[in-house]
Scaffold this motif. Structure first.
Motif, PDB file in Angstrom:
ATOM      1  N   UNK A 132      -8.477   4.704   0.121  1.00  0.00           N
ATOM      2  CA  UNK A 132      -7.398   4.768  -0.860  1.00  0.00           C
ATOM      3  C   UNK A 132      -6.041   4.467  -0.220  1.00  0.00           C
ATOM      4  N   UNK A 133      -5.859   4.848   1.021  1.00  0.00           N
ATOM      5  CA  UNK A 133      -4.635   4.506   1.729  1.00  0.00           C
ATOM      6  C   UNK A 133      -4.485   3.002   1.880  1.00  0.00           C
ATOM      7  N   UNK A 134      -5.595   2.344   2.189  1.00  0.00           N
ATOM      8  CA  UNK A 134      -5.570   0.880   2.313  1.00  0.00           C
ATOM      9  C   UNK A 134      -5.300   0.220   0.968  1.00  0.00           C
ATOM     10  N   UNK A 135      -5.873   0.759  -0.097  1.00  0.00           N
ATOM     11  CA  UNK A 135      -5.612   0.193  -1.426  1.00  0.00           C
ATOM     12  C   UNK A 135      -4.152   0.370  -1.825  1.00  0.00           C
ATOM     13  N   UNK A 136      -3.569   1.524  -1.522  1.00  0.00           N
ATOM     14  CA  UNK A 136      -2.136   1.729  -1.794  1.00  0.00           C
ATOM     15  C   UNK A 136      -1.281   0.752  -1.003  1.00  0.00           C
ATOM     16  N   UNK A 137      -1.633   0.540   0.265  1.00  0.00           N
ATOM     17  CA  UNK A 137      -0.895  -0.408   1.100  1.00  0.00           C
ATOM     18  C   UNK A 137      -0.987  -1.811   0.514  1.00  0.00           C
ATOM     19  N   UNK A 138      -2.179  -2.211   0.074  1.00  0.00           N
ATOM     20  CA  UNK A 138      -2.368  -3.529  -0.530  1.00  0.00           C
ATOM     21  C   UNK A 138      -1.547  -3.659  -1.811  1.00  0.00           C
ATOM     22  N   UNK A 139      -1.511  -2.600  -2.624  1.00  0.00           N
ATOM     23  CA  UNK A 139      -0.741  -2.645  -3.862  1.00  0.00           C
ATOM     24  C   UNK A 139       0.754  -2.785  -3.569  1.00  0.00           C
ATOM     25  N   UNK A 140       1.250  -2.078  -2.556  1.00  0.00           N
ATOM     26  CA  UNK A 140       2.665  -2.205  -2.177  1.00  0.00           C
ATOM     27  C   UNK A 140       2.978  -3.618  -1.717  1.00  0.00           C
ATOM     28  N   UNK A 141       2.085  -4.206  -0.938  1.00  0.00           N
ATOM     29  CA  UNK A 141       2.312  -5.569  -0.462  1.00  0.00           C
ATOM     30  C   UNK A 141       2.325  -6.554  -1.630  1.00  0.00           C
ATOM     31  N   UNK A 142       1.429  -6.379  -2.586  1.00  0.00           N
ATOM     32  CA  UNK A 142       1.395  -7.279  -3.753  1.00  0.00           C
ATOM     33  C   UNK A 142       2.661  -7.111  -4.593  1.00  0.00           C
ATOM     34  N   UNK A 143       3.115  -5.878  -4.757  1.00  0.00           N
ATOM     35  CA  UNK A 143       4.346  -5.639  -5.519  1.00  0.00           C
ATOM     36  C   UNK A 143       5.534  -6.294  -4.839  1.00  0.00           C
ATOM     37  N   UNK A 144       5.613  -6.172  -3.514  1.00  0.00           N
ATOM     38  CA  UNK A 144       6.711  -6.805  -2.775  1.00  0.00           C
ATOM     39  C   UNK A 144       6.630  -8.316  -2.865  1.00  0.00           C
ATOM     40  N   UNK A 145       5.431  -8.853  -2.828  1.00  0.00           N
ATOM     41  CA  UNK A 145       5.244 -10.295  -2.896  1.00  0.00           C
ATOM     42  C   UNK A 145       5.770 -10.867  -4.203  1.00  0.00           C
ATOM     43  N   UNK A 146       5.516 -10.175  -5.292  1.00  0.00           N
ATOM     44  CA  UNK A 146       5.930 -10.670  -6.606  1.00  0.00           C
ATOM     45  C   UNK A 146       7.250 -10.066  -7.068  1.00  0.00           C
ATOM     46  N   UNK A 147       7.977  -9.415  -6.172  1.00  0.00           N
ATOM     47  CA  UNK A 147       9.278  -8.854  -6.527  1.00  0.00           C
ATOM     48  C   UNK A 147       9.149  -7.751  -7.547  1.00  0.00           C
ATOM     49  N   UNK A 148       8.038  -7.080  -7.544  1.00  0.00           N
ATOM     50  CA  UNK A 148       7.735  -6.110  -8.590  1.00  0.00           C
ATOM     51  C   UNK A 148       8.230  -4.719  -8.296  1.00  0.00           C
ATOM     52  N   UNK A 149       7.537  -3.797  -8.877  1.00  0.00           N
ATOM     53  CA  UNK A 149       7.902  -2.401  -8.841  1.00  0.00           C
ATOM     54  C   UNK A 149       7.191  -1.706  -7.697  1.00  0.00           C
TER      55      UNK A 149
END
Length: 146
Positions: A11-28
């Motif tokens: 779950x820590x890795x999934x959270x890290x991946x979600x943060x990276x995707x959000x940063x990539x798309x300028x998201x939340x």
């Protein structure tokens, strides 16, 4: 890397991946959890012996911009919710917004025993309370055995 490490840190890795995707798309930020677009207002539906009860959670509505219709077995809640766009202090940059504003439409399929002539609605404390009466023929009744 052991299997135990992967399972405990998944779950820590999934959270890290979600943060990276959000940063990539300028998201939340990854901590922002929201419902799908179009699910406003959120509703609860229940039933009594006499009616179908619907509660729509819709704070901040102007009742002049709210429409409630019943047609062909569908109860439709629609309208416009306006939220002041700049509620942050001057100079603050917004990076997350969870409060919905704009036009909305939500439909609830009514059961066949609902009577569209017996609909009552009221707005109390940010909740739209809708009561749809049932047809007399569908209500439970006692039958005397002879």
């Amino acid at each position: 890397m052991s299997d135990a490490f992967i399972a405990s840190d998944l779950f820590g890795e999934l959270d890290r991946l979600q943060r990276q995707m959000s940063n990539l798309f300028g998201g939340f930020p990854a901590s922002l959890r929201s419902t799908r677009v179009g699910l406003f207002p959120q509703i609860n539906v229940g039933s009594t012996d006499d009616s179908i009860e619907i509660v729509a959670f819709a704070p901040g509505l102007d009742l002049g911009k709210l429409n409630l219709t019943v047609e062909k077995g569908l109860l439709t809640i629609s309208g416009q919710r306006d939220v002041e766009s700049n509620q942050l202090p001057e100079g603050a940059r917004q990076y997350a917004q969870e409060r919905f504003s704009g036009a909305f439409r939500r439909a609830v399929e009514l059961p066949q025993h609902a009577d569209p002539e017996k609909v009552q609605a009221r707005y109390v404390d940010g909740c739209l309370l809708i009561s749809v009466g049932k047809r007399e023929t569908s209500k439970p009744r006692s039958i005397t055995v002879q």
